[in-house]
Design an enzyme around this catalytic site. Structure first.
Site, PDB file in Angstrom:
ATOM      1  N   PHE A 123       0.865  -1.297   0.132  1.00 17.74           N
ATOM      2  CA  PHE A 123       0.034  -0.027   0.059  1.00 17.74           C
ATOM      3  C   PHE A 123       1.159   1.107   0.087  1.00 17.74           C
ATOM      4  CE2 PHE A 123      -2.429  -3.539   2.413  1.00 17.74           C
ATOM      5  CZ  PHE A 123      -4.174  -3.106   1.686  1.00 17.74           C
ATOM      6  N   ASP A 124       0.597   2.293  -0.790  1.00 19.20           N
ATOM      7  CA  ASP A 124       1.409   3.882  -0.467  1.00 19.20           C
ATOM      8  C   ASP A 124       0.249   3.993   0.452  1.00 19.20           C
ATOM      9  OD1 ASP A 124       1.926   5.456  -0.688  1.00 19.20           O
ATOM     10  OD2 ASP A 124       0.015   6.971  -1.424  1.00 19.20           O
ATOM     11  N   LYS A 125       0.926   4.896   1.013  1.00 15.22           N
ATOM     12  CA  LYS A 125       1.100   5.578   3.333  1.00 15.22           C
ATOM     13  C   LYS A 125      -0.661   6.555   2.488  1.00 15.22           C
ATOM     14  CE  LYS A 125       2.850   8.336   5.653  1.00 15.22           C
ATOM     15  NZ  LYS A 125       1.024   8.970   6.118  1.00 15.22           N
TER      16      LYS A 125
END
Length: 853
Positions: free
Chosen positions: A541-543
């Protein structure tokens, strides 16, 4: 595996020549995508424009997709290659779709063709060699009718008309066909009445016409009825045999009509299909006096075909329903008056009026009125979303990707109880709904790995069966039996080995899966991502904006000394109100929310200290707000060790802290954090329950922040301080350990990492053109909670595809030896063989009813 080589002229704005490092970066990004084997600069040939040469597998990736990927990385593709997506009527089953593919590939200049059993035809071609005229002619020669070209096709035709058919071609036939492209457009678009009339004729031709589009199914039922009556009467001694025989002959006619018609058409074109083999088997059974078995074969075969056609049509209609979401007209407001116009006449900047409980006609922003809008048709959200006007109604929002959800509306969504005025930001052909329909239709033509495998298997299997049947025909020369017995056995084997169920098993499941996903607000671009998503074991996941809200929030207010929390907040808000820094805006927004209407004094004399904080005057006091570095060089009044430790403790939990000082006294600490989405923790828990082993966050934030967010929401790993290229390396590392990895991001900054992952999943694609184009899977709503649904659906689809393969191959594997050894006759072979076709079709249709958890 077939590999193609393709030269695409590429323009990179502000890049002097092909030796520029930007070209190298573009090549690296493109080579990461599955299906692209190699990308390099083509040998110079005197062109002004650098040419990129692609070595790619057309079964995995299309030219149009390659062009989209190149454009998303900043390149501009010159108009060398054409891309048509056409819906046709008259395709009855998957095997016919395959023969149409082969036929279209014979056109000079056509590079790629993919045809789905549901009636979508995708053609990639060289515009300098051929055009729509030649392609249309070939399609119509197959007995098909073009229903309606896609937006892409229409745009292409309009360009062609403007250029007056100046395309060059290598042979006279293509030249002549291209000269009539303008006529083709008139025929398809402008002659509405004539077109509908011809469409009706073609449909009648394709399906027999007597009972309309259900003719094939009705013929199959009549065949079965005649067979049943004839079989029953054959046991009544008082009724002569010719009565049953005449009923069987009638059953042959109704059951064999479409099979014979298709077989003759295929053989006339030099092809050889299963339909022909079935016809031979039925005639063979009749020649041996086994009329009942032959009629049974034709009944079940025609019923299987009719139901296969019905299944494809049902899934196709589920997808076609998307296109009917948008109303055909809009109420245009001009000079204080409203008039009803066709949506194709709307221009960017127009104001339209949407009445209560009616559909919204165009993508736009709300400029007047407040209402709640049901966005389920586009994003799959079950709860209506409140809409309010934008702050600046005169501004042009057409180029903005980051419009707030509370201001943006989409074509095809349903307004609530109040009237809205909406400024149009996209033309009808470019609306999110139009693009969604186009991408879903295109997804139908993309084959899955299993389908490619079964196609390859059939390629070798069918000739092998024919050789086996040929050998069995002459068994009477080796073993002591009459020719009629050898012939009967050969026909039984022929029926047993026909891979009808195998041909329909995967495409029917893929089509149903893509249709169901689209209805749930998830765009899955074809069979490959549908299957791959079902087997991933790790999610990266990107944050920012994916796991978190993407905006800082006030998390802690810590008074020091005798000051009260509200007093501390009032001072912080007053000073930060002078700054336009994102953190300052967050303090003001959340501080005012907590203080709820309390009067706040005005500060003055703001002075910013870059990267450290700010100073300002509030009444007679001097106020300082910043990080610990601000106070290092300020003066002798340094914060105590206790205060410093408190600041560091908050920072270790992932907060950004601000220490506040009034004159010489430290009065408090405020902390902010990009907080996790409300649904993040619950979503990750569900993902863990459905078997995702590793969930990793990749972020450019420092490791402490990454660890704090990961701990709060339940991630297995958090990798911080990553640059975009380091995210790509992280994905590659994960793929080595986990083999199948999906990357979830917003599709803009994360495009390279998404391209390197097995499946790229974009969040909030309804609001982002780039995300919609670049991802393999697009979650239309900006909601993480749709991810378990997408993965669950893919797993269900994968399981159904496996079940269908076991059924179809298992039946063939059992029946071939059984018929060779004469343990099973034609009747048993037919019952099992056609029964398995019905089972796989019904099994695939279960996906349309898949429920969200």
């Amino acid at each position: 595996m077939e590999k193609l080589q393709l030269k695409i002229p590429v323009i990179l704005p502000q890049v002097p020549n092909e030796k520029d490092s930007c070209v190298e970066r573009l090549i690296q990004k493109l080579q990461a995508k599955e299906g692209i084997e190699k990308v390099h600069i083509a040998d110079a040939n005197g062109d002004d424009v650098p040419q990129l040469c692609f070595h790619y597998d057309p079964d995995i990736i299309s030219i149009d997709r390659i062009q989209s990927l190149a454009e998303s990385t900043g390149a501009e593709i010159t108009e060398k290659y054409g891309h048509l997506l056409i819906e046709v009527k008259g395709i009855r089953h998957t095997r016919q779709a395959r023969s149409i593919e082969k036929s279209l590939l014979t056109i000079n200049g056509v590079l790629e063709v993919s045809v789905s059993g549901s009636g979508m035809v995708r053609v990639e071609f060289d515009k300098g060699i051929t055009g729509f005229g030649a392609i249309k002619k070939k399609i119509e020669k197959q007995g098909l009718t073009i229903i309606e070209p896609s937006v892409d096709t229409e745009t292409y035709l309009q360009k062609m008309e403007v250029s007056n058919g100046e395309e060059k071609s290598e042979d006279t036939q293509d030249k002549e066909e291209n000269q009539h492209v303008g006529e083709s457009e008139d025929h398809v678009h402008k002659d509405g009445e004539e077109h509908n009339h011809k469409e009706g004729e073609s449909e009648a031709h394709a399906h027999g016409g007597i009972f309309g589009k259900n003719t094939e199914l009705i013929f199959a039922i009549i065949c079965g009825t005649l067979l049943g009556i004839g079989f029953g009467l054959s046991y009544v001694e008082s009724i002569p045999d010719w009565v049953s025989l005449s009923l069987y002959v009638g059953a042959y006619f109704f059951g064999g009509y479409f099979t014979a018609k298709e077989a003759i058409q295929t053989v006339a074109k030099g092809g050889f299909e299963i339909d022909f083999l079935m016809l031979v088997a039925a005639i063979g059974a009749a020649a041996l006096g086994e009329w009942a078995e032959g009629a049974l074969l034709l009944f079940l075969f025609s019923l299987g075909h009719a139901l296969e056609h019905y299944a494809m049509e049902k899934a196709r209609k589920s997808i076609a329903a998307l296109a009917d979401l948008a109303p055909k007209t809009a109420l245009l407001k001009k000079d204080g008056k409203t008039e009803e116009v066709g949506i194709e006449k709307l221009s960017i900047g127009d104001i339209i009026v949407v009445k209560p409980n009616s559909k919204i006609s165009a993508d736009g922003v709300v400029v007047n009125g407040k209402s709640s809008v049901n966005q389920a048709p586009i994003t799959g959200e079950s709860v209506p979303v409140d809409k309010i006007p934008v702050e600046d109604t005169s501004r042009d929002y057409s180029a903005d990707d980051d419009i707030k959800d509370e201001n943006r509306v989409f074509a095809g969504t349903i307004n609530g109880n109040n009237t809205l005025e909406i400024k149009v930001i996209k033309e009808a052909k470019d609306s999110t709904l139009s693009r969604l329909v186009k991408l879903v239709n295109e997804a139908q033509t993309q084959k899955s790995p299993t389908q490619l495998l079964t196609d390859k298997f059939e390629k070798y299997f069918v000739p092998s069966v024919l050789i086996l049947v040929g050998i069995l025909l002459f068994a009477f020369l080796v073993i002591d039996e009459p020719f009629s017995a050898s012939f009967y056995r050969a026909m039984a084997v022929l029926v047993a080995a026909s891979p009808c169920a195998l041909a329909i098993s995967t495409p029917s499941a893929v089509l149903s899966g893509v249709a169901r996903a689209a209805r749930g607000g998830v765009l899955i671009k074809g069979g490959r991502p549908l299957e791959d998503l079902g087997v991933i074991t790790a999610l990266a996941f990107d944050k920012t904006g994916t796991l978190t809200e993407g905006k800082p929030k006030l998390t802690d207010v810590v008074p020091l000394g005798d000051i009260e929390e509200n007093e501390l907040l009032k001072i912080a808000v007053a000073v930060e109100n002078l700054s336009d820094h994102p953190l300052a805006k967050a303090v003001v927004r959340d501080g005012k929310e907590r203080l709820k209407g309390t009067d706040i004094n005005d500060a003055s004399d703001l002075e910013a200290v870059l990267g450290k904080g700010i100073k300002a005057s509030l009444g007679k006091d001097k106020i300082y707000i910043g990080n610990l570095d601000l106070y290092e060089d300020l003066d002798e009044a340094k914060p105590s060790e206790e205060i410093s430790n408190k600041v560091k403790e908050l920072e270790s939990d992932g907060n950004t802290t601000m220490l506040i000082r009034r004159n010489k006294e430290y009065i408090g600490i405020i902390a902010l954090m990009d907080t996790p989405r409300e649904a993040a923790k619950e979503t990750l828990k569900k993902l863990k329950e459905i078997g995702i082993k590793r969930m990793i966050m990749l972020t450019g934030d420092n490791q402490k922040v990454a660890d704090a967010v990961a701990k709060e929401i339940g991630l297995t790993d958090a990798w911080g301080s990553l640059l975009p290229e380091e995210k790509v390396d992280a994905i590659k590392e994960l793929k080595e350990k986990e083999s199948k990895v999906a990357m979830v991001g917003d599709g803009v900054n994360d495009a390279p990492a998404m391209a390197n992952s097995t499946v790229g999943i974009a969040m909030g694609a309804a609001g982002s053109d780039v995300a919609l184009e670049t991802a393999d899977v697009a979650l239309m709503a900006d909601k993480l909670e749709t991810l378990p649904f997408a993965i669950g659906l893919s797993r269900k689809a994968k399981a159904i595809i496996k079940q269908n393969l076991w059924v179809s191959l298992g039946v063939v594997a059992l029946l071939i030896p059984a018929t060779i050894l004469s343990w099973a006759n034609i009747g048993i072979a037919v019952a099992f063989h056609e029964g398995s076709t019905l089972v796989v079709v019904a099994n695939a249709l279960r996906l349309l009813a898949y429920k969200k958890d």
